[in-house]
Design an enzyme around this catalytic site. Structure first.
Site, PDB file in Angstrom:
ATOM      1  N   ARG A   1     -23.959   8.768  21.469  1.00 31.43           N
ATOM      2  CA  ARG A   1     -24.712   8.517  22.715  1.00 31.43           C
ATOM      3  C   ARG A   1     -26.144   8.128  22.344  1.00 31.43           C
ATOM      4  O   ARG A   1     -27.090   8.876  22.558  1.00 31.43           O
ATOM      5  CB  ARG A   1     -24.677   9.748  23.599  1.00 31.43           C
ATOM      6  CG  ARG A   1     -23.765   9.626  24.797  1.00 31.43           C
ATOM      7  CD  ARG A   1     -22.321   9.683  24.473  1.00 31.43           C
ATOM      8  NE  ARG A   1     -21.483   9.082  25.498  1.00 31.43           N
ATOM      9  CZ  ARG A   1     -20.993   9.715  26.561  1.00 31.43           C
ATOM     10  NH1 ARG A   1     -21.278  10.950  26.782  1.00 31.43           N
ATOM     11  NH2 ARG A   1     -20.206   9.072  27.405  1.00 31.43           N
TER      12      ARG A   1
ATOM     13  N   GLN B   1     -24.860   1.897  23.601  1.00 28.70           N
ATOM     14  CA  GLN B   1     -24.494   1.980  25.025  1.00 28.70           C
ATOM     15  C   GLN B   1     -23.468   0.925  25.440  1.00 28.70           C
ATOM     16  O   GLN B   1     -22.548   1.204  26.203  1.00 28.70           O
ATOM     17  CB  GLN B   1     -25.740   1.869  25.899  1.00 28.70           C
ATOM     18  CG  GLN B   1     -26.208   3.224  26.361  1.00 28.70           C
ATOM     19  CD  GLN B   1     -27.530   3.188  27.100  1.00 28.70           C
ATOM     20  OE1 GLN B   1     -28.116   2.130  27.291  1.00 28.70           O
ATOM     21  NE2 GLN B   1     -28.002   4.336  27.498  1.00 28.70           N
TER      22      GLN B   1
ATOM     23  N   ASP C   1     -19.874   1.927  24.603  1.00 32.56           N
ATOM     24  CA  ASP C   1     -19.479   3.274  25.000  1.00 32.56           C
ATOM     25  C   ASP C   1     -18.297   3.241  25.982  1.00 32.56           C
ATOM     26  O   ASP C   1     -18.471   3.085  27.183  1.00 32.56           O
ATOM     27  CB  ASP C   1     -20.706   3.947  25.616  1.00 32.56           C
ATOM     28  CG  ASP C   1     -20.476   5.420  25.912  1.00 32.56           C
ATOM     29  OD1 ASP C   1     -19.302   5.827  25.985  1.00 32.56           O
ATOM     30  OD2 ASP C   1     -21.459   6.142  26.076  1.00 32.56           O
TER      31      ASP C   1
ATOM     32  N   SER D   1     -18.141   5.919  28.832  1.00 34.59           N
ATOM     33  CA  SER D   1     -18.971   5.612  30.004  1.00 34.59           C
ATOM     34  C   SER D   1     -18.333   4.536  30.869  1.00 34.59           C
ATOM     35  O   SER D   1     -18.257   4.673  32.086  1.00 34.59           O
ATOM     36  CB  SER D   1     -20.360   5.136  29.568  1.00 34.59           C
ATOM     37  OG  SER D   1     -21.053   6.196  28.989  1.00 34.59           O
TER      38      SER D   1
ATOM     39  N   TYR E   1     -24.014  16.160  25.460  1.00 34.98           N
ATOM     40  CA  TYR E   1     -22.813  16.726  26.077  1.00 34.98           C
ATOM     41  C   TYR E   1     -23.079  18.184  26.466  1.00 34.98           C
ATOM     42  O   TYR E   1     -24.127  18.744  26.152  1.00 34.98           O
ATOM     43  CB  TYR E   1     -21.645  16.673  25.089  1.00 34.98           C
ATOM     44  CG  TYR E   1     -21.125  15.288  24.828  1.00 34.98           C
ATOM     45  CD1 TYR E   1     -20.296  14.659  25.761  1.00 34.98           C
ATOM     46  CD2 TYR E   1     -21.436  14.608  23.668  1.00 34.98           C
ATOM     47  CE1 TYR E   1     -19.800  13.391  25.532  1.00 34.98           C
ATOM     48  CE2 TYR E   1     -20.949  13.334  23.426  1.00 34.98           C
ATOM     49  CZ  TYR E   1     -20.127  12.731  24.357  1.00 34.98           C
ATOM     50  OH  TYR E   1     -19.638  11.475  24.129  1.00 34.98           O
TER      51      TYR E   1
HETATM   52  P1  NAD Z   1     -18.350  14.609  29.792  1.00 35.96           P
HETATM   53  O1  NAD Z   1     -17.303  13.675  30.285  1.00 35.96           O
HETATM   54  O2  NAD Z   1     -18.221  15.182  28.424  1.00 35.96           O
HETATM   55  O3  NAD Z   1     -18.414  15.836  30.826  1.00 35.96           O
HETATM   56  C1  NAD Z   1     -18.586  15.620  32.210  1.00 35.96           C
HETATM   57  C2  NAD Z   1     -19.652  16.523  32.744  1.00 35.96           C
HETATM   58  O4  NAD Z   1     -19.165  17.851  32.857  1.00 35.96           O
HETATM   59  C3  NAD Z   1     -20.930  16.610  31.902  1.00 35.96           C
HETATM   60  O5  NAD Z   1     -22.034  16.243  32.687  1.00 35.96           O
HETATM   61  C4  NAD Z   1     -20.976  18.074  31.488  1.00 35.96           C
HETATM   62  O6  NAD Z   1     -22.308  18.546  31.375  1.00 35.96           O
HETATM   63  C5  NAD Z   1     -20.245  18.723  32.641  1.00 35.96           C
HETATM   64  N1  NAD Z   1     -19.754  20.097  32.400  1.00 35.96           N
HETATM   65  C6  NAD Z   1     -19.189  20.622  31.290  1.00 35.96           C
HETATM   66  N2  NAD Z   1     -18.873  21.922  31.479  1.00 35.96           N
HETATM   67  C7  NAD Z   1     -19.228  22.208  32.754  1.00 35.96           C
HETATM   68  C8  NAD Z   1     -19.165  23.396  33.548  1.00 35.96           C
HETATM   69  N3  NAD Z   1     -18.672  24.531  33.065  1.00 35.96           N
HETATM   70  N4  NAD Z   1     -19.605  23.324  34.823  1.00 35.96           N
HETATM   71  C9  NAD Z   1     -20.116  22.190  35.334  1.00 35.96           C
HETATM   72  N5  NAD Z   1     -20.213  21.042  34.637  1.00 35.96           N
HETATM   73  C10 NAD Z   1     -19.785  21.055  33.354  1.00 35.96           C
HETATM   74  O7  NAD Z   1     -19.802  13.996  29.967  1.00 35.96           O
HETATM   75  P2  NAD Z   1     -20.236  12.452  30.047  1.00 35.96           P
HETATM   76  O8  NAD Z   1     -19.899  11.918  31.377  1.00 35.96           O
HETATM   77  O9  NAD Z   1     -19.687  11.765  28.873  1.00 35.96           O
HETATM   78  O10 NAD Z   1     -21.812  12.519  29.971  1.00 35.96           O
HETATM   79  C11 NAD Z   1     -22.539  13.458  29.202  1.00 35.96           C
HETATM   80  C12 NAD Z   1     -24.032  13.040  29.168  1.00 35.96           C
HETATM   81  O11 NAD Z   1     -24.209  11.948  28.284  1.00 35.96           O
HETATM   82  C13 NAD Z   1     -24.604  12.589  30.485  1.00 35.96           C
HETATM   83  O12 NAD Z   1     -25.923  13.067  30.588  1.00 35.96           O
HETATM   84  C14 NAD Z   1     -24.656  11.110  30.381  1.00 35.96           C
HETATM   85  O13 NAD Z   1     -25.632  10.522  31.221  1.00 35.96           O
HETATM   86  C15 NAD Z   1     -25.011  10.981  28.931  1.00 35.96           C
HETATM   87  N6  NAD Z   1     -24.675   9.657  28.396  1.00 35.96           N
HETATM   88  C16 NAD Z   1     -25.583   9.051  27.551  1.00 35.96           C
HETATM   89  C17 NAD Z   1     -25.293   7.803  27.016  1.00 35.96           C
HETATM   90  C18 NAD Z   1     -26.260   7.122  26.087  1.00 35.96           C
HETATM   91  O14 NAD Z   1     -27.388   7.522  25.987  1.00 35.96           O
HETATM   92  N7  NAD Z   1     -25.826   6.115  25.393  1.00 35.96           N
HETATM   93  C19 NAD Z   1     -24.094   7.191  27.318  1.00 35.96           C
HETATM   94  C20 NAD Z   1     -23.206   7.831  28.166  1.00 35.96           C
HETATM   95  C21 NAD Z   1     -23.500   9.080  28.681  1.00 35.96           C
END
Ligand code: NAD
Length: 372
Positions: free
Chosen positions: A122, A127, A130, A133, A228
């Site tokens: 990430r 990006q 990804d 995403s 994460y």
């Molecule tokens: P993910 O699919 O791994 O998980 C989905 C969501 O579930 C996450 O937000 C996580 O915090 C939440 N979660 C986990 N346990 C939980 C609980 N017990 N109760 C409530 N919520 C819970 O996550 P994702 O969608 O892949 O995204 C994770 C982070 O990475 C986000 O902040 C996203 O914006 C960021 N991201 C960054 C980049 C980048 O910088 N290149 C790219 C994609 C995502």
């Protein structure tokens, strides 16, 4: 350089690893592209479209990958395809590194460099590659649209001569990529939206989309340096469960998306909580591929429990196959831009992206997820 695209065989896999637009771009660069016959069928991308874009159509996946330097797939290739791979080729796809290890070992044995696109770091530079995403964003949208279609009431408030229709109350659990898109979609449809996450940073994002952030006061931020979530302490888990139990009683639709990399999905909506929900309420469990956020969820089935409907579709992005394939194909194209230099594959194993996604190298399984 030859690129091959296989036809997916996994049940309900509708996606394909290339689009006609991306084939054109590959051909323009001077690459040969072989697409297995019928590979785009589930995404309504017929062989004729790939042919027009400059690809050749191979009889089947094993024929397509023969002599290919790069093999693109959605899911892990079948053993018959692995057998046909050229030694030294690159295989890129959603290879499920936390799943059964044997197929990964078979890829190592075949002497190919296999890349699991879901391990993409990430970081800003990655990006555009990804896949989590690009696919989760579509899944979050579709979860809300499907819930709206299934719900026996309307989402927006309506003031009519016959009375006022109240807005639906939608609760999104897990506000990562899928969850935030679910928040945005539910808001656009006129619902009153609340959302929760264990990462404090999610709060600002939830609020900026016009939803209310539900968070346990004083709970430790459960974000990892990779962006994460990590598992909660027992104490925080109990506090979160109490907060959710109180909130969920009043909600019409709950969309759960919570995941923790490499772990089963956390249980957020217990059977007891479901039993406090109003008849006619609905849950969409997007975490089902990792076991689900609700123990009543059944993979790819619609369950009714005391008047509450629980939907747990597998491969939700695949329900929007046209968009999902188009974006996934672009993610892979951007990855190839990184690993192909002057018309040939050149792997820089010191690169954070190559190292981060690389599962196998020169006959060995090398990724720490699989070796430690
Ligand atoms: P993910 O699919 O791994 O998980 C989905 C969501 O579930 C996450 O937000 C996580 O915090 C939440 N979660 C986990 N346990 C939980 C609980 N017990 N109760 C409530 N919520 C819970 O996550 P994702 O969608 O892949 O995204 C994770 C982070 O990475 C986000 O902040 C996203 O914006 C960021 N991201 C960054 C980049 C980048 O910088 N290149 C790219 C994609 C995502």
């Amino acid at each position: 350089m030859k690129i091959a695209v296989i036809a997916e065989t996994a049940a309900a896999e509708t996606r394909v690893a290339v689009s006609p637009e991306v084939v054109k771009a590959y051909v323009k660069k001077g690459f040969g592209v072989a697409v297995a016959a019928g590979a785009g069928k589930g995404s309504f991308m017929g062989d004729d479209l790939f042919k027009e874009a400059g690809a050749t159509i191979a009889r089947d996946s094993a024929t397509a990958v023969k002599d290919a330097d790069v093999v693109l797939c959605v899911r892990r290739p079948e053993p018959a395809v692995v057998k046909a791979l050229k030694k030294g080729a690159v295989v890129a796809g959603i290879l499920d590194p936390y799943g059964d290890k044997k197929p990964i070992e078979a890829l190592a044995k075949a002497g190919v460099a296999a890349f699991a696109m879901e391990l993409m770091p990430r970081i800003t530079r990655a990006q555009s590659m990804d896949v989590l995403s690009s696919q989760a964003n579509l899944a979050g949208y579709k979860a809300v649209v499907d819930a709206a279609a299934q719900f026996s009431r309307a989402f927006p408030m309506m003031m009519t001569a016959a009375g006022t229709v109240p807005p639906a109350k939608v609760f999104i659990m897990g506000a990562g990529v899928a969850g935030l898109q679910a928040v945005a979609t539910a808001r656009r449809l006129g619902a009153v939206v609340t959302a929760t996450d264990v990462r404090a940073a999610a709060g600002e994002q939830i609020k900026s989309l016009g939803a209310k952030f539900i968070f346990v006061e004083g709970m430790a931020d459960a974000a990892t340096s990779g962006g994460y979530a990590k598992e909660l302490s027992e104490d925080d888990r109990k506090k979160q469960a109490a907060l959710v139990a109180e909130h969920i009683k009043t909600q019409d639709i709950v969309v759960t998306t919570a995941l923790i990399p490499g772990r089963p999905a956390p249980v957020l909506v217990t059977k007891e909580m479901v039993e406090t929900m109003k008849p006619g309420s609905l849950i969409v469990d997007l975490a089902i591929e990792r076991g689900g956020n609700c123990p009543l969820s059944k993979a790819d089935a619609v369950v009714e429990h005391r008047g509450v409907t629980i939907m747990a579709p597998l491969n939700m992005a695949g329900h929007l196959a046209g968009n999902a394939s188009q974006l996934y194909a672009k993610n892979l194209q951007n990855f190839l831009d990184l690993i192909v230099v002057d018309g040939a594959v050149k792997l820089d194993w010191d690169d954070e992206i190559v190292k981060g996604c690389g599962l196998t190298r020169e006959g060995a399984v090398v990724h720490p997820i699989l070796t430690s």
